[in-house]
Design a protein around this motif. Structure first.
Motif, short mmCIF file in Angstrom:
data_model
loop_
_atom_site.label_atom_id
_atom_site.label_comp_id
_atom_site.label_asym_id
_atom_site.label_seq_id
_atom_site.Cartn_x
_atom_site.Cartn_y
_atom_site.Cartn_z
N THR A 327 0.81 -1.22 0.00
CA THR A 327 0.00 0.00 0.00
C THR A 327 0.85 1.27 0.00
O THR A 327 0.35 2.34 -0.32
CB THR A 327 -0.92 0.02 1.23
OG1 THR A 327 -0.13 -0.07 2.42
CG2 THR A 327 -1.90 -1.15 1.19
N LYS A 328 2.12 1.14 0.37
CA LYS A 328 3.01 2.32 0.36
C LYS A 328 4.44 1.84 0.20
O LYS A 328 4.86 0.85 0.80
CB LYS A 328 2.87 3.13 1.65
CG LYS A 328 3.87 4.29 1.75
CD LYS A 328 3.78 5.03 3.07
CE LYS A 328 2.68 6.05 3.08
NZ LYS A 328 2.74 6.95 4.28
N ALA A 329 5.21 2.56 -0.61
CA ALA A 329 6.64 2.33 -0.75
C ALA A 329 7.29 3.69 -0.96
O ALA A 329 7.12 4.31 -2.00
CB ALA A 329 6.93 1.40 -1.92
N VAL A 330 8.00 4.17 0.05
CA VAL A 330 8.57 5.51 -0.01
C VAL A 330 9.97 5.50 0.58
O VAL A 330 10.25 4.79 1.55
CB VAL A 330 7.67 6.51 0.75
CG1 VAL A 330 7.52 6.13 2.21
CG2 VAL A 330 8.20 7.93 0.62
N ALA A 331 10.86 6.29 -0.01
CA ALA A 331 12.22 6.42 0.49
C ALA A 331 12.50 7.87 0.85
O ALA A 331 11.87 8.79 0.32
CB ALA A 331 13.23 5.94 -0.55
N ALA A 341 25.21 12.27 4.33
CA ALA A 341 24.40 11.06 4.43
C ALA A 341 24.92 9.97 3.50
O ALA A 341 25.21 10.22 2.32
CB ALA A 341 22.95 11.37 4.11
N LEU A 342 25.02 8.75 4.03
CA LEU A 342 25.48 7.61 3.24
C LEU A 342 24.33 6.85 2.62
O LEU A 342 24.51 6.17 1.61
CB LEU A 342 26.29 6.65 4.13
CG LEU A 342 27.56 7.19 4.77
CD1 LEU A 342 28.21 6.11 5.62
CD2 LEU A 342 28.53 7.69 3.71
N VAL A 343 23.15 6.91 3.24
CA VAL A 343 22.06 6.03 2.82
C VAL A 343 20.72 6.69 3.07
O VAL A 343 20.56 7.49 3.99
CB VAL A 343 22.13 4.69 3.59
CG1 VAL A 343 21.98 4.90 5.08
CG2 VAL A 343 21.09 3.70 3.08
N ALA A 344 19.77 6.35 2.22
CA ALA A 344 18.37 6.72 2.46
C ALA A 344 17.66 5.50 3.03
O ALA A 344 17.95 4.36 2.66
CB ALA A 344 17.71 7.15 1.16
N HIS A 345 16.73 5.73 3.94
CA HIS A 345 15.90 4.66 4.46
C HIS A 345 14.59 4.61 3.68
O HIS A 345 14.15 5.61 3.12
CB HIS A 345 15.61 4.86 5.95
CG HIS A 345 16.77 4.51 6.83
ND1 HIS A 345 17.87 5.33 6.95
CD2 HIS A 345 17.00 3.43 7.62
CE1 HIS A 345 18.73 4.76 7.79
NE2 HIS A 345 18.23 3.62 8.19
N GLY A 346 14.01 3.45 3.67
CA GLY A 346 12.74 3.27 2.98
C GLY A 346 11.69 2.70 3.89
O GLY A 346 12.00 2.04 4.90
N ILE A 347 10.44 2.95 3.56
CA ILE A 347 9.29 2.40 4.28
C ILE A 347 8.43 1.63 3.29
O ILE A 347 8.15 2.12 2.19
CB ILE A 347 8.45 3.52 4.92
CG1 ILE A 347 9.24 4.27 5.99
CG2 ILE A 347 7.15 2.94 5.53
CD1 ILE A 347 8.53 5.49 6.53
N LEU A 348 8.04 0.43 3.65
CA LEU A 348 7.08 -0.33 2.87
C LEU A 348 5.94 -0.75 3.78
O LEU A 348 6.17 -1.29 4.87
CB LEU A 348 7.72 -1.58 2.26
CG LEU A 348 8.74 -1.27 1.16
CD1 LEU A 348 10.15 -1.56 1.67
CD2 LEU A 348 8.44 -2.06 -0.10
N CYS A 349 4.73 -0.44 3.37
CA CYS A 349 3.53 -0.82 4.09
C CYS A 349 2.74 -1.80 3.23
O CYS A 349 2.59 -1.58 2.02
CB CYS A 349 2.67 0.40 4.43
SG CYS A 349 3.53 1.67 5.39
N ALA A 350 2.23 -2.86 3.85
CA ALA A 350 1.51 -3.87 3.08
C ALA A 350 0.41 -4.46 3.94
O ALA A 350 0.48 -4.42 5.18
CB ALA A 350 2.45 -4.96 2.60
N VAL A 351 -0.60 -5.02 3.30
CA VAL A 351 -1.73 -5.61 4.00
C VAL A 351 -1.95 -7.04 3.51
O VAL A 351 -1.68 -7.35 2.34
CB VAL A 351 -3.00 -4.75 3.77
CG1 VAL A 351 -3.38 -4.72 2.31
CG2 VAL A 351 -4.17 -5.25 4.62
#
Length: 355
Positions: A327-331, A341-351
């Motif tokens: 339902t969501k995939a964002v970095a 900054a060395l890295v970006a974090h990501g969020i994944l939401c799923a159902v």
């Protein structure tokens, strides 16, 4: 690309470790602090303050002068902070925490990177410390690694957790499971940042984490709302929860292990149950990220002997392979992050969809 250009780029790789240690040494000796307190010092004056030979101080400062971090006046033979003076103290401390972790955790163990890749184990931990296992297990017994790594991770957590919880939805009164929640910090933050009447948060981790976890809940005054469940995520995930959080965990493993974790999570959730994932991610075009410069060596040689971040699209495909609907995939936007900054974090939401 011409051969000459390739060879020139090889030179940058060859000089990387020595540049790094030269710069870090200038901080560790107190050279930068001395120049911050008293601008316009000779090498002899700096040496007297930091307890090092003037000739050695001068050698170390050549690189900082070349990079315009420090300025040198030929007439007075004195040094003063140049561009370094513009860096805020908070930013500097964040960078130094990362540099110290790289020195303590990465540089020494990465000597054995090829052996670690061949064996799928952290050979450096065995050679240097006699520890058979991964870094996270070793932190419990190796103070010098724990202090260096922990200081860096505390800074990462302070930065990333508010962003994570600000981007996910936890329905009021939910039963939340923090998967592989270690000593309970994730559960504490989940309760405090997403609090609602009836909200309950449980940490799920290996049984030996229970005592420290429960003590942490009590110390933070959330022991009536947070609990602990012992178990092994590779065997099963506890049932009866509405939301599962998976933070800073999936990147530790290769694909097959990640699919086991996600598959067990899917089986444990009822239809409509949600999973929210947080971790470092690679850009879809790896040429746009510094993360690939760092994490392969970090995970394969210094941490797990396997694993490493993936692209958001890869995690999304793996979630869908296990039956979830994403339902969501964002970095994080690298353009809005600190320049170091060395890295970006990501969020994944799923159902878990209805059967």
């Amino acid at each position: 690309m011409t051969a000459e250009r390739v060879l020139g780029r090889f030179r940058e790789y060859m000089l990387g470790p020595t540049r790094f240690m030269n710069l870090l040494c200038a901080f560790e000796l107190g050279i930068v602090d001395a120049l911050r307190r008293d601008s316009g010092m000779t090498a002899a004056q700096v040496g007297a303050v930091v307890g090092a030979a003037p000739d050695a101080v001068e050698q170390l400062l050549h690189l900082l002068v070349k990079e315009d971090l420090v300025a040198y006046d030929d007439e007075s033979r004195t040094y003063a902070l140049a561009e370094l003076a513009a860096v805020a103290e908070g930013d500097l401390q964040r960078v130094l925490a990362i540099m110290n972790m790289i020195k303590m955790v990465v540089l020494r163990q990465s000597f054995y990177l090829s052996d670690s890749v061949r064996t799928g184990t952290t050979v450096g931990l065995k050679k240097l410390y006699g520890h058979t296992g991964n870094l996270y297990e070793a932190l419990a017994e190796l103070k010098e690694l724990r202090e260096s790594w922990g200081t860096m991770m505390d800074a990462v957590t302070a930065h990333i957790d508010p962003w994570f919880f600000g981007n996910i939805d936890i329905p009021p009164g939910s039963k939340v499971l923090d998967l592989a929640g270690n000593t309970g910090l994730g559960a504490i933050l989940a309760y405090r940042l997403k609090t609602s009447p009836g909200l309950r948060v449980a940490t799920f981790d290996l049984p030996e984490k229970e005592a420290e976890c429960l003590a942490s809940f009590k110390a933070h005054g959330v022991d009536e709302h947070c609990s602990f469940i012992g178990g092994d995520v590779f065997r099963s995930v506890p049932e009866g929860f509405d939301v599962v959080l998976i933070k800073h965990f999936l990147d530790m493993f290769d694909k097959n292990e990640v699919l086991k974790i996600l598959g067990n999570t899917y089986r444990a959730l009822e239809a409509g149950g949600e999973v929210h994932i947080l971790g470092p991610v690679y850009s879809e075009d790896v040429k746009d990220t510094y993360a690939v410069d760092f994490f392969p060596t970090y995970f394969l040689g210094c941490t797990m002997g396997q694993g490493g971040p993936q692209k958001l699209s890869t995690y999304q495909a793996w979630l869908e392979e296990c039956g979830f609907t994403v339902t969501k995939a964002v970095a994080e936007n690298l353009g809005e992050m600190p320049a170091d900054a060395l890295v970006a974090h990501g969020i994944l939401c799923a159902v878990k969809p209805p059967a």
